[in-house]
Every structure is written in C-alpha cells, then in structure tokens.
Design a protein around this motif. Structure first.
Motif, short mmCIF file in Angstrom:
data_model
loop_
_atom_site.label_atom_id
_atom_site.label_comp_id
_atom_site.label_asym_id
_atom_site.label_seq_id
_atom_site.Cartn_x
_atom_site.Cartn_y
_atom_site.Cartn_z
N GLU A 183 -2.20 3.46 7.54
CA GLU A 183 -1.44 2.18 7.30
C GLU A 183 0.06 1.89 7.90
O GLU A 183 0.52 3.21 7.77
N THR A 184 -0.08 1.05 8.54
CA THR A 184 1.19 0.59 9.23
C THR A 184 1.85 0.31 8.08
O THR A 184 2.16 -1.14 7.49
N VAL A 185 3.25 0.26 8.46
CA VAL A 185 4.58 0.47 7.11
C VAL A 185 6.10 0.16 7.88
O VAL A 185 6.38 0.26 8.88
N LYS A 186 6.56 -1.22 7.14
CA LYS A 186 7.60 -1.98 7.66
C LYS A 186 8.64 -1.04 7.49
O LYS A 186 9.16 -0.27 6.01
N LYS A 187 9.72 -0.26 8.37
CA LYS A 187 10.50 0.84 8.01
C LYS A 187 10.81 0.32 7.23
O LYS A 187 12.12 0.98 6.03
N ALA A 188 11.61 -1.46 6.95
CA ALA A 188 12.75 -2.15 6.70
C ALA A 188 12.69 -1.68 4.79
O ALA A 188 13.21 -2.63 4.09
N ASP A 189 11.25 -1.43 4.34
CA ASP A 189 10.61 -1.19 2.88
C ASP A 189 10.76 0.06 2.99
O ASP A 189 10.46 0.62 1.81
N MET B 16 7.22 13.81 6.59
CA MET B 16 8.28 14.10 5.77
C MET B 16 7.71 12.58 4.65
O MET B 16 7.26 11.35 4.74
N PHE B 17 8.46 12.72 3.78
CA PHE B 17 7.82 11.68 2.66
C PHE B 17 9.47 10.72 2.40
O PHE B 17 10.14 11.36 2.39
N PHE B 18 8.90 9.48 1.49
CA PHE B 18 9.63 8.78 1.17
C PHE B 18 9.34 7.62 0.74
O PHE B 18 8.13 7.96 0.14
N LYS B 19 9.39 7.17 0.37
CA LYS B 19 9.43 5.56 -0.71
C LYS B 19 9.41 4.41 -0.73
O LYS B 19 10.36 4.24 -0.04
N ASN B 20 7.95 3.50 -0.69
CA ASN B 20 8.11 2.31 -0.45
C ASN B 20 9.05 1.58 -1.33
O ASN B 20 8.82 1.41 -2.62
N ARG B 21 10.15 0.80 -1.41
CA ARG B 21 10.75 0.21 -2.20
C ARG B 21 10.07 -0.72 -3.07
O ARG B 21 10.50 -1.68 -3.60
N THR B 22 9.26 -1.64 -1.60
CA THR B 22 8.83 -2.84 -2.74
C THR B 22 7.41 -2.34 -3.82
O THR B 22 6.67 -2.72 -4.79
N GLY C 33 15.88 7.27 -2.91
CA GLY C 33 16.23 5.59 -3.33
C GLY C 33 17.59 5.12 -2.42
O GLY C 33 17.67 4.05 -2.25
N GLU C 34 18.02 6.21 -1.14
CA GLU C 34 19.13 5.98 -0.51
C GLU C 34 18.29 5.43 0.80
O GLU C 34 17.49 5.53 0.86
N GLU C 35 19.51 4.70 1.22
CA GLU C 35 18.48 3.47 2.18
C GLU C 35 18.14 4.35 3.13
O GLU C 35 19.14 5.92 3.82
N LEU C 36 17.77 4.07 4.59
CA LEU C 36 17.57 5.04 5.84
C LEU C 36 18.62 4.36 7.10
O LEU C 36 19.44 3.62 6.50
#
Length: 73
Positions: free
Chosen positions: A42-48, A1-7, A54-57
């Motif tokens: 890598e480990t990534v914070k879900k909050a990021d 599943m692909f997502f985008k890192n907001r930072t 661009g929609e929030e989780l």
C-alpha cells in the motif's frame, strides 16, 4: 524497515528505503503486518509514520527546506 502508522498504531514494513529517505517523496510503499500472510503493498504518507518507539522521522527525510533556517542566520 519497520515503522508505526501514527493514525492507526499498526506496524508497517517499508519496502523501498530510498523512498523513505528521499526528502521530495511524500509517500512510501509498505506492507502492514497483520497475521502470518504477506499483505498487499500500500501507499502511505510519510507524515503518518513514526519509529516504533514513537519518535518522529528525521526532518531531513520529510522537509525539503530543512536547511533553510541554518543558512538564513
């Protein structure tokens, strides 16, 4: 599943979807999409993370108390 890192705006492939939907899990394991070679996990914070649009989780993926307001009324 692909997502985008907001930072940093980079696309990341989440390896284990169960980490993403576990409301008590604060981090997920994924691989950034850069070039043709497979990147290291890598480990990534879900909050990021946000969806590619661009929609929030969904709150039920990130907040263990997402139902508390519903039952206190």
């Amino acid at each position: 599943m692909f997502f985008k890192n907001r930072t940093n705006g980079e696309m990341i492939d989440i390896i284990e979807s169960s980490e993403l939907t576990d409301v008590y899990q604060q981090t997920v394991t994924g691989r950034y999409q850069a070039g043709e070679e497979l990147q290291e996990a890598e480990t990534v914070k879900k909050a990021d993370l946000v969806f590619l649009s661009g929609e929030e989780l969904p709150r039920c993926w990130t907040d263990p108390h997402y139902r508390d307001e519903k039952f206190t009324r």
